[in-house]
Design a protein around this motif. Structure first.
Motif, PDB file in Angstrom:
ATOM      1  N   PRO B  42       0.847  -1.210   0.000  1.00  0.00           N
ATOM      2  CA  PRO B  42       0.000   0.000   0.000  1.00  0.00           C
ATOM      3  C   PRO B  42       0.881   1.260   0.000  1.00  0.00           C
ATOM      4  O   PRO B  42       1.899   1.301   0.689  1.00  0.00           O
ATOM      5  CB  PRO B  42      -0.795  -0.124   1.295  1.00  0.00           C
ATOM      6  N   SER B  43       0.471   2.247  -0.756  1.00  0.00           N
ATOM      7  CA  SER B  43       1.260   3.472  -0.819  1.00  0.00           C
ATOM      8  C   SER B  43       1.076   4.290   0.457  1.00  0.00           C
ATOM      9  O   SER B  43       1.983   4.966   0.909  1.00  0.00           O
ATOM     10  CB  SER B  43       0.878   4.297  -2.040  1.00  0.00           C
ATOM     11  N   SER B  44      -0.143   4.242   1.017  1.00  0.00           N
ATOM     12  CA  SER B  44      -0.296   4.853   2.340  1.00  0.00           C
ATOM     13  C   SER B  44      -0.387   3.695   3.332  1.00  0.00           C
ATOM     14  O   SER B  44      -1.188   2.751   3.163  1.00  0.00           O
ATOM     15  CB  SER B  44      -1.548   5.728   2.394  1.00  0.00           C
ATOM     16  N   ASP B  47      -3.572   1.559   4.685  1.00  0.00           N
ATOM     17  CA  ASP B  47      -4.662   1.051   3.818  1.00  0.00           C
ATOM     18  C   ASP B  47      -4.655  -0.470   3.772  1.00  0.00           C
ATOM     19  O   ASP B  47      -3.612  -1.109   3.815  1.00  0.00           O
ATOM     20  CB  ASP B  47      -4.470   1.576   2.377  1.00  0.00           C
ATOM     21  N   ILE B  49      -6.325  -3.168   1.110  1.00  0.00           N
ATOM     22  CA  ILE B  49      -7.070  -3.217  -0.137  1.00  0.00           C
ATOM     23  C   ILE B  49      -7.377  -4.684  -0.435  1.00  0.00           C
ATOM     24  O   ILE B  49      -6.467  -5.518  -0.540  1.00  0.00           O
ATOM     25  CB  ILE B  49      -6.253  -2.583  -1.293  1.00  0.00           C
ATOM     26  N   VAL B  55      -6.898  -0.557  -8.595  1.00  0.00           N
ATOM     27  CA  VAL B  55      -5.863   0.284  -7.956  1.00  0.00           C
ATOM     28  C   VAL B  55      -5.046   1.030  -9.011  1.00  0.00           C
ATOM     29  O   VAL B  55      -5.044   0.650 -10.189  1.00  0.00           O
ATOM     30  CB  VAL B  55      -4.908  -0.561  -7.087  1.00  0.00           C
ATOM     31  N   TYR B  67       3.917   0.143  -5.546  1.00  0.00           N
ATOM     32  CA  TYR B  67       3.126   0.670  -4.436  1.00  0.00           C
ATOM     33  C   TYR B  67       1.853   1.187  -5.028  1.00  0.00           C
ATOM     34  O   TYR B  67       1.864   1.886  -6.025  1.00  0.00           O
ATOM     35  CB  TYR B  67       3.898   1.771  -3.700  1.00  0.00           C
ATOM     36  N   SER B  69      -2.443   2.453  -4.569  1.00  0.00           N
ATOM     37  CA  SER B  69      -3.545   2.952  -3.734  1.00  0.00           C
ATOM     38  C   SER B  69      -4.828   2.722  -4.513  1.00  0.00           C
ATOM     39  O   SER B  69      -4.824   2.630  -5.734  1.00  0.00           O
ATOM     40  CB  SER B  69      -3.365   4.429  -3.418  1.00  0.00           C
ATOM     41  N   ASP B  73     -11.974   6.158  -4.127  1.00  0.00           N
ATOM     42  CA  ASP B  73     -12.265   6.108  -2.698  1.00  0.00           C
ATOM     43  C   ASP B  73     -13.705   5.689  -2.514  1.00  0.00           C
ATOM     44  O   ASP B  73     -14.610   6.249  -3.143  1.00  0.00           O
ATOM     45  CB  ASP B  73     -12.028   7.489  -2.067  1.00  0.00           C
TER      46      ASP B  73
END
Lengths: 467, 74
Positions: B42-44, B47, B49, B55, B67, B69, B73
């Motif tokens: 995950p880039s953040s 998270d 997923i 993504v 990476y 996300s 949203d």
């Protein structure tokens, strides 16, 4: 000629050029990468310092002798795994699986793989097997049997976490990791499944029993309904059949009934005709037979009566006649009888008189003999013996009458002797008779008086008299 | 090659193995005329997923790590 040579040389040159080009031009097939090394060259797609060129999917010019060209297969590879592991719970398992991997398609992966496997592409599988064997042990050691069986996602996730980066280093990517078989020497999995299997079996049996019950109920209900329907149908059919039979019988009887009625009418008419005929015949008979017969009978009867009267009269006359004749005969017979009786009586009397006279004479004779006997007994007896001699001799001879054979031993003299003796015996008999007579005379003196009076027996003469 | 690296970033992909903190996820991305899978993080950092989510590649670390996300949203 010259032109020909030029053309030939040109063709040769072209051919040489084509040959050279063929030698220098290399083409990468879709499933392989060309690794070109040697001399200075354009660093295509890679950073400086890599020292070789990677070509995929197209052709490139290679200088023979100056550059080396190697091929790296990008094909799929597979490695069979067979690993003895121990799970998180300490249960030994033997896991069989397969890893499917390939060299990554990006240049970095190709470069990494080329650096590691270019000379030993055949042994990649072996290497990967070693890597995975170790990792699989660690992965299985971190899992429970239940996880392995039920949570495949966890297994693949763990595998990815453990192996992904390592394979990345080798320039390989794992397309698939599959566990084919989990051998379970302790029977853990089987036992794990057992309660569930038993429960499932129980539920299945219950469900089956219930289903059977329902099915049987339904079948029985259906059978009952069928039987009911059959019964109703049969009852209806029987009713209809009865009606049909009734109607049919009526229909069948209609013909004969009509026929019978017609016949009956005919018979009635015929009967009447017959009656009429009979009446006529009776009448005719009355006139033809009875009347003449009556007349004849009357005639006969009258005749018979007349005859009978005549015969009665005749019989009476005859009877009278007979009576009279019998009376006359009786009278005649009586007269005759009386006459005969009188005659017989007279005859009898005469005979009696004669007998009496004879008896008297005999008595007289006997009296005279008795007197003579009294006077000279022996002379009388001798006379009587002499009179009776033949009988006496016969009586003496009768003693020999029963003799079949007589043997006389003395001959003729003997015979005479014997007769003389017999006669002497007669003489002895004479003496005996004399004695006898004398004794008789002594005893018979009182009886002799009466015998002398009634010396002659009276013969009674029966005279039948007819009345 | 920088061009390759640049081309990866911004591409859309689909999660095939859950991406999240403490996990090594997997995404499949259309690249080089085909579809390849990459290891995904995950880039953040917080998270998570789930598989099947669309993504976007935020960062590419050669050879095979990205990476990502979530693209939308939700």
């Amino acid at each position: 000629m010259f032109i020909g040579m030029i053309a030939g040389a040109a063709v040769g040159a072209v051919l040489v050029l084509i040959g050279l080009f063929k030698l220098m031009w290399r083409v990468a097939e879709p499933n392989e990468a060309l690794i070109i090394s040697g001399s200075k060259h354009k660093m295509e797609g890679l950073e400086a310092g890599m020292g070789f060129r990677i070509v995929t999917g197209r052709g490139t010019l290679v200088l023979p002798g100056m550059q080396a060209v190697r091929k790296l297969s990008l094909d799929l590879n597979q490695t069979e795994l067979s690993v003895d592991c121990v799970t998180h719970q300490g249960i030994p398992l033997k896991i069989r699986g397969v890893v499917i991997f390939k060299v990554g398609d990006d240049f970095v992966s190709i470069a990494n793989a080329a650096r590691r496997f270019l000379d030993q592409q055949k042994r990649v599988s072996e290497r990967v097997h070693n890597v995975f064997a170790g990792h699989l042990r660690s992965i299985v050691g971190g899992l429970t049997v239940e996880d392995m069986i039920r949570d495949r996602d966890k297994l693949t996730g763990q595998t990815r976490a453990a192996c992904g980066t390592e394979m990345e280093k080798l320039g390989l990517i794992v397309d698939s990791l599959q566990i084919h078989e989990i051998e379970d020497p302790t029977g853990y999995i089987k036992n794990l499944a057992m309660p569930h299997a038993a429960a499932v079996q129980r539920d299945a049996r219950i469900a089956q029993a219930e289903a059977n019950r329902l099915a049987t109920e339904a079948e029985q209900q259906a059978a009952a309904r069928m039987a009911e329907a059959t019964r109703d149908s049969e009852i209806l059919q029987a009713g209809y059949q009865a009606e049909r039979d009734n109607a049919a019988a009526k229909a069948q009887q209609a013909g004969p009934l009509a026929e019978a009625a017609a016949k009956q009418e005919v018979v009635v008419q015929e009967t009447r005709v017959a009656e009429l005929v009979a009446a006529r015949r009776e009448q005719q008979l009355q006139t033809d037979v009875r009347k003449p017969a009556d007349a004849k009978a009357y005639e006969k009867r009258t005749l018979a009566e007349a005859e009978r009267d005549a015969r009665i009269s005749a019989a009476q006359a005859k009877a009278k006649e007979t009576e009279l004749a019998a009376a006359a005969e009786a009278t005649a017979t009586q007269v005759t009888g009386e006459a005969e009786a009188a005659a017989r009586q007279a005859k009898g009397l005469a005979a009696a008189e004669a007998t009496r006279a004879k008896g008297l004479a005999e008595a007289e004779g006997i009296k005279a003999r008795a007197a003579a006997l009294a006077e000279n007994q022996e002379a009388v007896i001798a006379q009587q013996l002499a009179e009776q001699w033949p009988e006496i001799v016969q009586a003496g001879a009768s003693a020999f009458g029963n003799v079949d054979n007589m043997v006389v031993l003395n001959g003729a003299d003997g015979m005479a002797d014997m007769f003389a003796k017999a006669l002497t015996m007669g003489g002895t008999g004479l003496g005996l008779a004399r004695q006898l007579l004398s004794s008789m005379n002594q005893n018979a003196v009182p009886a002799g008086g009466s015998a002398g009076v009634n010396g002659v027996p009276v013969e009674k003469v029966q005279v039948d008299r007819e009345s | 090659m920088t061009m390759d690296e640049a081309s990866m970033v911004g591409l859309m992909g689909r999660v095939t193995g859950a991406v999240g903190p403490g996990l090594v996820g997997e995404v499949i991305v259309r690249v080089r005329g085909g579809a390849e899978h990459f290891l995904a993080y995950p880039s953040s950092a917080k998270d998570r997923i789930e598989p099947g989510t669309l993504v976007m590649v935020m960062e590419y670390l050669p050879p095979r790590t990205v990476y990502v996300s979530a693209a939308y949203d939700s």
